[in-house]
Write an enzyme that holds these catalytic residues in place. Sequence first.
Site, PDB file in Angstrom:
ATOM      1  N   HIS A   1       5.798  -3.206   4.429  1.00 31.38           N
ATOM      2  CA  HIS A   1       4.775  -4.123   3.932  1.00 31.38           C
ATOM      3  C   HIS A   1       4.805  -4.312   2.416  1.00 31.38           C
ATOM      4  CE1 HIS A   1       3.648  -4.949   7.885  1.00 31.38           C
ATOM      5  NE2 HIS A   1       3.360  -3.693   8.151  1.00 31.38           N
TER       6      HIS A   1
ATOM      7  N   GLU B   1      10.452   9.405  18.825  1.00 30.97           N
ATOM      8  CA  GLU B   1       9.284   9.190  17.975  1.00 30.97           C
ATOM      9  C   GLU B   1       8.159   8.790  18.920  1.00 30.97           C
ATOM     10  OE1 GLU B   1       9.603   7.098  14.256  1.00 30.97           O
ATOM     11  OE2 GLU B   1       7.542   6.369  14.423  1.00 30.97           O
TER      12      GLU B   1
ATOM     13  N   HIS C   1      12.084  -1.408   8.879  1.00 27.12           N
ATOM     14  CA  HIS C   1      12.360  -2.061  10.159  1.00 27.12           C
ATOM     15  C   HIS C   1      13.039  -3.388   9.868  1.00 27.12           C
ATOM     16  CE1 HIS C   1      10.526  -3.493  14.281  1.00 27.12           C
ATOM     17  NE2 HIS C   1      11.810  -3.751  14.183  1.00 27.12           N
TER      18      HIS C   1
ATOM     19  N   ARG D   1      13.790  -6.449  11.244  1.00 29.87           N
ATOM     20  CA  ARG D   1      13.410  -7.213  12.436  1.00 29.87           C
ATOM     21  C   ARG D   1      14.355  -8.381  12.638  1.00 29.87           C
ATOM     22  NH1 ARG D   1       7.863  -5.991  14.219  1.00 29.87           N
ATOM     23  NH2 ARG D   1       8.278  -7.612  15.746  1.00 29.87           N
TER      24      ARG D   1
ATOM     25  N   THR E   1       2.914  -6.367  14.985  1.00 25.65           N
ATOM     26  CA  THR E   1       3.598  -5.109  14.702  1.00 25.65           C
ATOM     27  C   THR E   1       4.121  -4.594  16.040  1.00 25.65           C
ATOM     28  OG1 THR E   1       3.372  -2.889  13.749  1.00 25.65           O
ATOM     29  CG2 THR E   1       1.459  -3.748  14.922  1.00 25.65           C
ATOM     30  N   THR E   2       4.926  -3.519  15.997  1.00 24.10           N
ATOM     31  CA  THR E   2       5.492  -2.976  17.230  1.00 24.10           C
ATOM     32  C   THR E   2       4.351  -2.538  18.141  1.00 24.10           C
ATOM     33  OG1 THR E   2       7.246  -2.119  15.817  1.00 24.10           O
ATOM     34  CG2 THR E   2       7.233  -1.374  18.107  1.00 24.10           C
TER      35      THR E   2
ATOM     36  N   HIS F   1       1.615   1.262   7.008  1.00 19.31           N
ATOM     37  CA  HIS F   1       0.585   0.283   6.650  1.00 19.31           C
ATOM     38  C   HIS F   1      -0.572   0.902   5.883  1.00 19.31           C
ATOM     39  CE1 HIS F   1      -2.781  -2.555   7.599  1.00 19.31           C
ATOM     40  NE2 HIS F   1      -1.868  -3.409   7.216  1.00 19.31           N
TER      41      HIS F   1
ATOM     42  N   ARG G   1      11.205 -10.920   8.922  1.00 19.87           N
ATOM     43  CA  ARG G   1       9.938 -11.355   8.303  1.00 19.87           C
ATOM     44  C   ARG G   1       9.581 -10.531   7.070  1.00 19.87           C
ATOM     45  NH1 ARG G   1       5.646  -9.274  12.843  1.00 19.87           N
ATOM     46  NH2 ARG G   1       6.945 -10.566  14.186  1.00 19.87           N
ATOM     47  N   HIS G   2      10.096  -9.319   6.955  1.00 13.49           N
ATOM     48  CA  HIS G   2       9.837  -8.548   5.735  1.00 13.49           C
ATOM     49  C   HIS G   2      11.137  -7.972   5.166  1.00 13.49           C
ATOM     50  CE1 HIS G   2       9.411  -5.554   8.880  1.00 13.49           C
ATOM     51  NE2 HIS G   2       8.139  -5.800   9.132  1.00 13.49           N
TER      52      HIS G   2
ATOM     53  N   HIS H   1       2.721   5.476  13.938  1.00 14.62           N
ATOM     54  CA  HIS H   1       2.094   4.187  14.188  1.00 14.62           C
ATOM     55  C   HIS H   1       0.571   4.305  14.160  1.00 14.62           C
ATOM     56  CE1 HIS H   1       1.614   0.026  15.294  1.00 14.62           C
ATOM     57  NE2 HIS H   1       2.906  -0.111  15.147  1.00 14.62           N
ATOM     58  N   GLY H   2      -0.014   3.549  13.233  1.00 15.17           N
ATOM     59  CA  GLY H   2      -1.474   3.481  13.155  1.00 15.17           C
ATOM     60  C   GLY H   2      -2.121   4.700  12.523  1.00 15.17           C
TER      61      GLY H   2
ATOM     62  N   ASN I   1       7.040   4.273   5.620  1.00 18.67           N
ATOM     63  CA  ASN I   1       7.535   2.954   6.020  1.00 18.67           C
ATOM     64  C   ASN I   1       7.093   1.927   4.966  1.00 18.67           C
ATOM     65  OD1 ASN I   1       7.442   0.290   7.142  1.00 18.67           O
ATOM     66  ND2 ASN I   1       7.801   1.168   9.150  1.00 18.67           N
TER      67      ASN I   1
ATOM     68  N   GLU J   1      14.550   1.351  11.519  1.00 14.49           N
ATOM     69  CA  GLU J   1      13.973   0.967  12.814  1.00 14.49           C
ATOM     70  C   GLU J   1      14.624  -0.332  13.245  1.00 14.49           C
ATOM     71  OE1 GLU J   1       9.806   0.463  12.444  1.00 14.49           O
ATOM     72  OE2 GLU J   1       9.452   2.537  11.935  1.00 14.49           O
TER      73      GLU J   1
HETATM   74  N1  PXP Z   1       7.005   4.120  13.600  1.00 18.62           N
HETATM   75  C1  PXP Z   1       7.484   2.981  14.162  1.00 18.62           C
HETATM   76  C2  PXP Z   1       8.558   3.103  15.192  1.00 18.62           C
HETATM   77  C3  PXP Z   1       7.001   1.713  13.779  1.00 18.62           C
HETATM   78  O1  PXP Z   1       7.486   0.605  14.358  1.00 18.62           O
HETATM   79  C4  PXP Z   1       6.025   1.655  12.760  1.00 18.62           C
HETATM   80  C5  PXP Z   1       5.540   0.312  12.287  1.00 18.62           C
HETATM   81  O2  PXP Z   1       6.579  -0.391  11.724  1.00 18.62           O
HETATM   82  C6  PXP Z   1       5.562   2.859  12.194  1.00 18.62           C
HETATM   83  C7  PXP Z   1       6.052   4.070  12.645  1.00 18.62           C
HETATM   84  C8  PXP Z   1       4.546   2.869  11.108  1.00 18.62           C
HETATM   85  O3  PXP Z   1       3.340   2.373  11.593  1.00 18.62           O
HETATM   86  P1  PXP Z   1       2.158   2.050  10.581  1.00 18.62           P
HETATM   87  O4  PXP Z   1       2.647   0.975   9.681  1.00 18.62           O
HETATM   88  O5  PXP Z   1       1.042   1.617  11.481  1.00 18.62           O
HETATM   89  O6  PXP Z   1       1.868   3.328   9.835  1.00 18.62           O
END
Ligand code: PXP
Length: 243
Positions: free
Chosen positions: A10, A151, A43, A45, A100-101, A213, A49-50, A190-191, A7, A70
């Site tokens: 950022h 996901e 994503h 949005r 963030t989501t 991220h 914003r990005h 995510h995370g 992703n 996304e």
């Molecule tokens: N998957 C989804 C659906 C997300 O919304 C995000 C954050 O945009 C990610 C994965 C990636 O998350 P991270 O940036 O925390 O790795």
Amino acid sequence: MAFLGVNIDHVATLRQVRLATYPSIIEAAALCERAGAYGITVHLREDRRHIQDADVYALRKSIVGKLNLEMAANSDVIAVALDVRPDEICMVPERREELTTEGGLDVAGQLRDLKPVVAELAGVGAMVSMFIDPEAEQVDAAAAVGAACVELHTGAYALHEGDARQRELERLRDAAERAHAAGLRVNAGHGLTLENVAAILSVPHLHTLNIGHSIVCHALYVGLEQAVNAMLVKCCNEHAVDL
Ligand code: PXP
């Protein structure tokens, strides 16, 4: 072994804070693909914003792997998706105030609204995925709404430690088994970081991990020395060290 989707939102965040032309997300995507990424995730949005609309169109042309978009079910973003025809679309919840989501999409609570949107997006050839918390009700709803993929939101797993993290891992495993049994492809994200990703590989049937991220942040550590050195060579060569 799962595939990696990177992703690059950022990278665009860094560009947008100055409304500059760099860093280029096209170059960033190319570097990710050269390193072995299976796909590029962005994503779009509602507040832009990005990632911007033009980024999505440009990535569609430039990348060789999978483009995963996304998005929330907003009409203007749906229009972009129908036009761009990404390989994959991951439907996410969106709140303007969030950093963030935050949570998974409540598919079970929006079955009737989501079904036609999923059908429309799948109609242009995209594999449509639902970003959901690892709950049986949401997995069943994702299947009922016509999605091809889920996901699983790994945010709670990433936030917790010790026994609580183990419990989150169990929830992810159960949800993955259930999704697979329902014929859904299983992605997760995510995370996730270099520190916490290893245990996630015990989740069965994983196809793709989407990570953003932590990779963009790690790129600073592994690239900052070279970046400072390149500037020194240009502007104050006597202070540049041989790397
Ligand atoms: N998957 C989804 C659906 C997300 O919304 C995000 C954050 O945009 C990610 C994965 C990636 O998350 P991270 O940036 O925390 O790795």
